[in-house]
Write a protein that holds these residues in place. Structure first.
Motif, PDB file in Angstrom:
ATOM      1  N   LEU A 141       1.006  -1.227   0.008  1.00 41.08           N
ATOM      2  CA  LEU A 141      -0.357   0.175  -0.159  1.00 41.08           C
ATOM      3  C   LEU A 141       1.014   1.269  -0.471  1.00 41.08           C
ATOM      4  CD1 LEU A 141      -2.647   1.465  -0.050  1.00 41.08           C
ATOM      5  CD2 LEU A 141      -2.395   0.916   2.572  1.00 41.08           C
ATOM      6  N   VAL A 142       0.489   2.211  -0.850  1.00 40.47           N
ATOM      7  CA  VAL A 142       1.722   3.647  -1.031  1.00 40.47           C
ATOM      8  C   VAL A 142       0.652   4.585  -0.503  1.00 40.47           C
ATOM      9  CG1 VAL A 142       2.735   5.358  -2.529  1.00 40.47           C
ATOM     10  CG2 VAL A 142       2.874   3.093  -2.810  1.00 40.47           C
ATOM     11  N   VAL A 143       1.404   5.394   0.697  1.00 36.62           N
ATOM     12  CA  VAL A 143       0.264   6.140   1.159  1.00 36.62           C
ATOM     13  C   VAL A 143       1.277   8.457   0.595  1.00 36.62           C
ATOM     14  CG1 VAL A 143      -0.657   4.792   2.745  1.00 36.62           C
ATOM     15  CG2 VAL A 143       2.130   6.090   3.124  1.00 36.62           C
ATOM     16  N   SER A 144       0.394   8.578   0.722  1.00 34.94           N
ATOM     17  CA  SER A 144       1.298  10.156   0.269  1.00 34.94           C
ATOM     18  C   SER A 144       1.984  10.006   1.741  1.00 34.94           C
ATOM     19  CB  SER A 144       0.360  11.855   0.222  1.00 34.94           C
ATOM     20  OG  SER A 144      -1.252  11.221   1.356  1.00 34.94           O
ATOM     21  N   ASN A 145       2.837  10.738   2.119  1.00 39.01           N
ATOM     22  CA  ASN A 145       3.679  10.929   3.468  1.00 39.01           C
ATOM     23  C   ASN A 145       3.341  12.015   4.570  1.00 39.01           C
ATOM     24  OD1 ASN A 145       4.898  13.168   2.072  1.00 39.01           O
ATOM     25  ND2 ASN A 145       6.878  13.182   3.023  1.00 39.01           N
ATOM     26  N   VAL A 146       2.080  12.642   3.618  1.00 37.45           N
ATOM     27  CA  VAL A 146       1.751  13.428   4.692  1.00 37.45           C
ATOM     28  C   VAL A 146      -0.344  12.948   4.301  1.00 37.45           C
ATOM     29  CG1 VAL A 146       0.522  15.928   5.150  1.00 37.45           C
ATOM     30  CG2 VAL A 146       3.026  15.875   4.395  1.00 37.45           C
ATOM     31  N   ALA A 147      -0.592  13.043   5.816  1.00 38.11           N
ATOM     32  CA  ALA A 147      -2.428  12.541   6.039  1.00 38.11           C
ATOM     33  C   ALA A 147      -3.193  13.613   6.032  1.00 38.11           C
ATOM     34  CB  ALA A 147      -2.296  11.443   6.431  1.00 38.11           C
ATOM     35  N   TYR A 148      -3.823  13.410   6.057  1.00 39.61           N
ATOM     36  CA  TYR A 148      -5.021  14.878   6.243  1.00 39.61           C
ATOM     37  C   TYR A 148      -5.761  13.703   7.944  1.00 39.61           C
ATOM     38  CZ  TYR A 148      -9.204  17.214   7.082  1.00 39.61           C
ATOM     39  OH  TYR A 148     -10.300  17.741   7.727  1.00 39.61           O
ATOM     40  N   GLY A 149      -6.067  14.157   9.419  1.00 37.54           N
ATOM     41  CA  GLY A 149      -7.323  13.717   9.660  1.00 37.54           C
ATOM     42  C   GLY A 149      -7.995  14.664  10.273  1.00 37.54           C
ATOM     43  N   ASN A 150      -9.312  14.236  10.158  1.00 38.63           N
ATOM     44  CA  ASN A 150     -10.286  15.020  10.973  1.00 38.63           C
ATOM     45  C   ASN A 150     -10.186  14.946  12.178  1.00 38.63           C
ATOM     46  OD1 ASN A 150     -11.557  12.732  10.621  1.00 38.63           O
ATOM     47  ND2 ASN A 150     -13.593  13.638   9.768  1.00 38.63           N
TER      48      ASN A 150
ATOM     49  N   THR B 271      -3.435  12.348  -0.185  1.00 39.57           N
ATOM     50  CA  THR B 271      -4.384  10.908  -0.797  1.00 39.57           C
ATOM     51  C   THR B 271      -4.781  10.199   0.182  1.00 39.57           C
ATOM     52  OG1 THR B 271      -2.749   9.631  -1.135  1.00 39.57           O
ATOM     53  CG2 THR B 271      -3.308  10.770  -3.222  1.00 39.57           C
ATOM     54  N   THR B 272      -4.555  10.197   1.745  1.00 36.67           N
ATOM     55  CA  THR B 272      -4.041   9.626   2.258  1.00 36.67           C
ATOM     56  C   THR B 272      -5.751  10.301   3.357  1.00 36.67           C
ATOM     57  OG1 THR B 272      -2.339   8.542   2.177  1.00 36.67           O
ATOM     58  CG2 THR B 272      -3.403   8.381   4.244  1.00 36.67           C
ATOM     59  N   PHE B 273      -6.209  10.180   3.664  1.00 32.32           N
ATOM     60  CA  PHE B 273      -7.034  10.496   5.021  1.00 32.32           C
ATOM     61  C   PHE B 273      -7.330  10.022   5.839  1.00 32.32           C
ATOM     62  CE2 PHE B 273      -7.689  12.251   0.443  1.00 32.32           C
ATOM     63  CZ  PHE B 273      -7.890  13.829   1.793  1.00 32.32           C
ATOM     64  N   ASP B 274      -7.469  10.137   7.532  1.00 32.36           N
ATOM     65  CA  ASP B 274      -7.640   8.891   8.588  1.00 32.36           C
ATOM     66  C   ASP B 274      -8.831   9.973   9.646  1.00 32.36           C
ATOM     67  OD1 ASP B 274      -6.178   7.801  10.612  1.00 32.36           O
ATOM     68  OD2 ASP B 274      -6.138   9.467  11.834  1.00 32.36           O
ATOM     69  N   THR B 275      -9.418   8.692   9.497  1.00 37.58           N
ATOM     70  CA  THR B 275     -10.534   9.068  10.975  1.00 37.58           C
ATOM     71  C   THR B 275     -10.552   8.080  12.150  1.00 37.58           C
ATOM     72  OG1 THR B 275     -12.548  10.242  10.621  1.00 37.58           O
ATOM     73  CG2 THR B 275     -12.262   8.496   9.413  1.00 37.58           C
TER      74      THR B 275
ATOM     75  N   GLN C 211       4.955   3.508  10.123  1.00 41.16           N
ATOM     76  CA  GLN C 211       4.223   4.102  11.270  1.00 41.16           C
ATOM     77  C   GLN C 211       3.367   4.991  10.984  1.00 41.16           C
ATOM     78  OE1 GLN C 211       4.828   4.293  14.948  1.00 41.16           O
ATOM     79  NE2 GLN C 211       6.183   2.320  14.237  1.00 41.16           N
ATOM     80  N   ILE C 212       2.141   5.808  10.914  1.00 40.12           N
ATOM     81  CA  ILE C 212       1.187   6.799  10.674  1.00 40.12           C
ATOM     82  C   ILE C 212       1.183   7.704  12.487  1.00 40.12           C
ATOM     83  CG2 ILE C 212      -1.239   6.848  10.224  1.00 40.12           C
ATOM     84  CD1 ILE C 212      -1.588   4.103   9.488  1.00 40.12           C
TER      85      ILE C 212
ATOM     86  N   ASN D 201      12.468  10.628   9.715  1.00 43.86           N
ATOM     87  CA  ASN D 201      12.569   9.459   9.868  1.00 43.86           C
ATOM     88  C   ASN D 201      11.720   8.661   9.190  1.00 43.86           C
ATOM     89  OD1 ASN D 201      12.487   6.566  11.425  1.00 43.86           O
ATOM     90  ND2 ASN D 201      12.239   7.749  13.535  1.00 43.86           N
ATOM     91  N   PRO D 202      13.258   7.565   8.626  1.00 44.26           N
ATOM     92  CA  PRO D 202      12.196   6.065   7.614  1.00 44.26           C
ATOM     93  C   PRO D 202      11.690   5.346   8.048  1.00 44.26           C
ATOM     94  CG  PRO D 202      14.955   5.802   8.367  1.00 44.26           C
ATOM     95  CD  PRO D 202      14.414   6.816   8.671  1.00 44.26           C
ATOM     96  N   ALA D 203      11.142   4.859   8.878  1.00 50.87           N
ATOM     97  CA  ALA D 203      10.246   4.270   9.574  1.00 50.87           C
ATOM     98  C   ALA D 203       8.789   4.786   9.715  1.00 50.87           C
ATOM     99  CB  ALA D 203      10.331   3.986  11.010  1.00 50.87           C
ATOM    100  N   VAL D 204       8.659   6.282   9.534  1.00 51.05           N
ATOM    101  CA  VAL D 204       7.212   6.944   9.544  1.00 51.05           C
ATOM    102  C   VAL D 204       6.902   6.842   7.981  1.00 51.05           C
ATOM    103  CG1 VAL D 204       5.911   9.365   9.219  1.00 51.05           C
ATOM    104  CG2 VAL D 204       7.848   8.867  11.157  1.00 51.05           C
ATOM    105  N   SER D 205       5.398   6.067   7.801  1.00 53.12           N
ATOM    106  CA  SER D 205       4.650   6.401   6.646  1.00 53.12           C
ATOM    107  C   SER D 205       4.745   7.168   6.099  1.00 53.12           C
ATOM    108  CB  SER D 205       4.755   5.191   6.220  1.00 53.12           C
ATOM    109  OG  SER D 205       5.108   3.860   7.064  1.00 53.12           O
ATOM    110  N   THR D 206       3.561   7.735   7.033  1.00 53.69           N
ATOM    111  CA  THR D 206       2.912   9.342   6.911  1.00 53.69           C
ATOM    112  C   THR D 206       2.853  10.009   8.658  1.00 53.69           C
ATOM    113  OG1 THR D 206       0.927  10.146   5.901  1.00 53.69           O
ATOM    114  CG2 THR D 206       0.639   7.637   7.157  1.00 53.69           C
ATOM    115  N   ALA D 207       2.408  11.096   8.187  1.00 56.98           N
ATOM    116  CA  ALA D 207       2.174  12.544   9.506  1.00 56.98           C
ATOM    117  C   ALA D 207       0.855  12.581   9.437  1.00 56.98           C
ATOM    118  CB  ALA D 207       2.738  13.005   9.380  1.00 56.98           C
ATOM    119  N   VAL D 208       0.108  12.356  10.029  1.00 65.13           N
ATOM    120  CA  VAL D 208      -1.142  12.875  10.056  1.00 65.13           C
ATOM    121  C   VAL D 208      -2.120  14.323  10.134  1.00 65.13           C
ATOM    122  CG1 VAL D 208      -3.894  12.979  11.137  1.00 65.13           C
ATOM    123  CG2 VAL D 208      -2.238  10.488  10.828  1.00 65.13           C
ATOM    124  N   LEU D 209      -1.796  15.405   9.501  1.00 68.33           N
ATOM    125  CA  LEU D 209      -1.949  16.486   9.977  1.00 68.33           C
ATOM    126  C   LEU D 209      -3.488  16.964  10.261  1.00 68.33           C
ATOM    127  CD1 LEU D 209      -0.369  18.766   7.395  1.00 68.33           C
ATOM    128  CD2 LEU D 209       0.543  19.064   9.960  1.00 68.33           C
ATOM    129  N   GLY D 210      -4.508  17.604  10.924  1.00 69.80           N
ATOM    130  CA  GLY D 210      -5.303  18.176  11.420  1.00 69.80           C
ATOM    131  C   GLY D 210      -5.234  19.763  11.017  1.00 69.80           C
TER     132      GLY D 210
END
Length: 338
Positions: A11-20, A46-50, A201-202, A275-284
């Motif tokens: 699974l490929v994710v954007s390294n910045v995600a949007y979280g609500n 492209t990655t969305f966390d809720t 890591q998310i 940090n290469p262990a981080v796949s994506t960081a969730v921004l609000g």
């Protein structure tokens, strides 16, 4: 925007995600959520966390409406199960009953027939881990989730869950941890365990609830409409950071960020993403402009000297004790009966 694999999964994710979690809360409007999602998409996210529990279950509905009309295959949707979503004794936790009922309710609220990652929001000591993992396996086999992840599990809990997932032949691919230059708790145990097991890591709260934007200045009143003033906006998690020693240290990053043509927020987010262990960081966000500006850190590369200077500035006030991960989860098997 940069893109990364979620651990060693496909699974490929954007390294910045949007979280609500905080965007769609009691104090935010539907229009704000829609504008923030549009800003995220415009920034290449492209990655969305809720989660089912956010905003008393309405956050999933809001995200679903905001993504309506977006090509489903072009985005990655992640949600979670654990926290109470109703008044009953079985309306919480990681029992088979709650997991199987919750995934159906989440899909209905999101307006989709599957999520890309379904996450156990906390560890549940009151339910046998085998029961939890078997229920999650059934979610995957039913086509309701492509991958399984967890959030704020200890390294030992992650290892146990991963072993069962391998036996059940389901993709156990991620852990969602709080992680920032001020909260380095996962570095000692959780991140090494996840690297070993191939889990990504998310990261949530990469800006320490806004403290790592530099907007909170010691000796000055907090900005109007900031999270520190909003009791409905998760501000309880912010209190520990709003201390003069922490804020003074954060202000030391201002000149360093300026020298690089960055804001403190962009610098802090780039620190997490280095940090290469981080796949994506969730921004609000409370405003769409925050997503637009902070997402610019997605492709910033920090050199070793800059990373060292950030570490030196924040080390005296950074939290590092791995026991804090365990403290974030229920401590007793009888927690749900309290």
């Amino acid at each position: 925007m940069d893109f990364r694999h979620l651990g060693r999964s496909g699974l490929v994710v954007s390294n910045v995600a949007y979280g609500n979690w905080l965007t769609q809360s009691a104090s935010r409007s539907e229009e704000t959520e829609l504008a923030c999602v549009r800003a995220a998409l415009d920034a290449g996210i492209t990655t969305f966390d809720t989660a089912d529990v956010y905003a008393d279950t309405t956050a999933e509905e809001s995200l679903g409406r905001a993504l309506k009309g977006v090509r489903r295959e072009g985005v990655e949707i992640m949600t979670k199960v654990f926290a109470p979503t109703g008044p009953g004794r079985n309306d919480l936790g990681l029992s088979r009953k709650h997991i199987l009922e919750s995934i159906d309710n989440s899909l209905r609220r999101l307006g989709t027939d599957r999520v890309d990652v379904y996450q156990a929001h906390r560890y549940d000591p009151s339910v046998p881990l085998e029961e939890t993992m078997e229920a999650l396996a059934d979610v995957v086999r039913a086509g309701k989730a492509h991958y399984i992840g967890v959030s704020e599990w200890t390294a030992g809990q992650i290892r146990q869950g991963h072993a069962l997932a391998r036996e059940l032949r389901i993709p156990f691919v991620s852990n969602q941890s709080q992680y920032s230059a001020l909260w380095r708790v996962p570095e000692a145990e959780v991140i090494p365990a996840c690297i070993e097991l191939g889990m990504g890591q998310i990261v949530w709260s990469p800006l320490a609830q806004g403290v790592l934007t530099g907007k909170y200045v010691p000796g000055q009143q907090w900005p109007v409409q900031s999270r520190a003033h909003d009791t409905n906006d998760g501000s309880g998690t912010l209190v520990g950071w709003l201390k003069d020693d922490v804020l003074t240290r954060v202000q030391q990053l201002r000149s360093l960020a300026a020298d690089l043509g960055l804001t403190i927020a962009q610098l802090s987010l780039a620190w997490v993403l280095r940090n290469p262990a981080v796949s994506t960081a969730v921004l609000g966000a409370s405003r769409p402009e925050q997503i637009t500006e902070n997402a610019k850190a997605a492709d910033v590369q920090l050199d070793d000297e800059t990373i060292a200077r950030i570490g030196t500035a924040l080390a005296p006030v950074a939290t590092t004790d791995p026991v804090e991960t365990e403290n974030s989860s229920p401590a007793s098997p009888d927690w749900r009966l309290a």
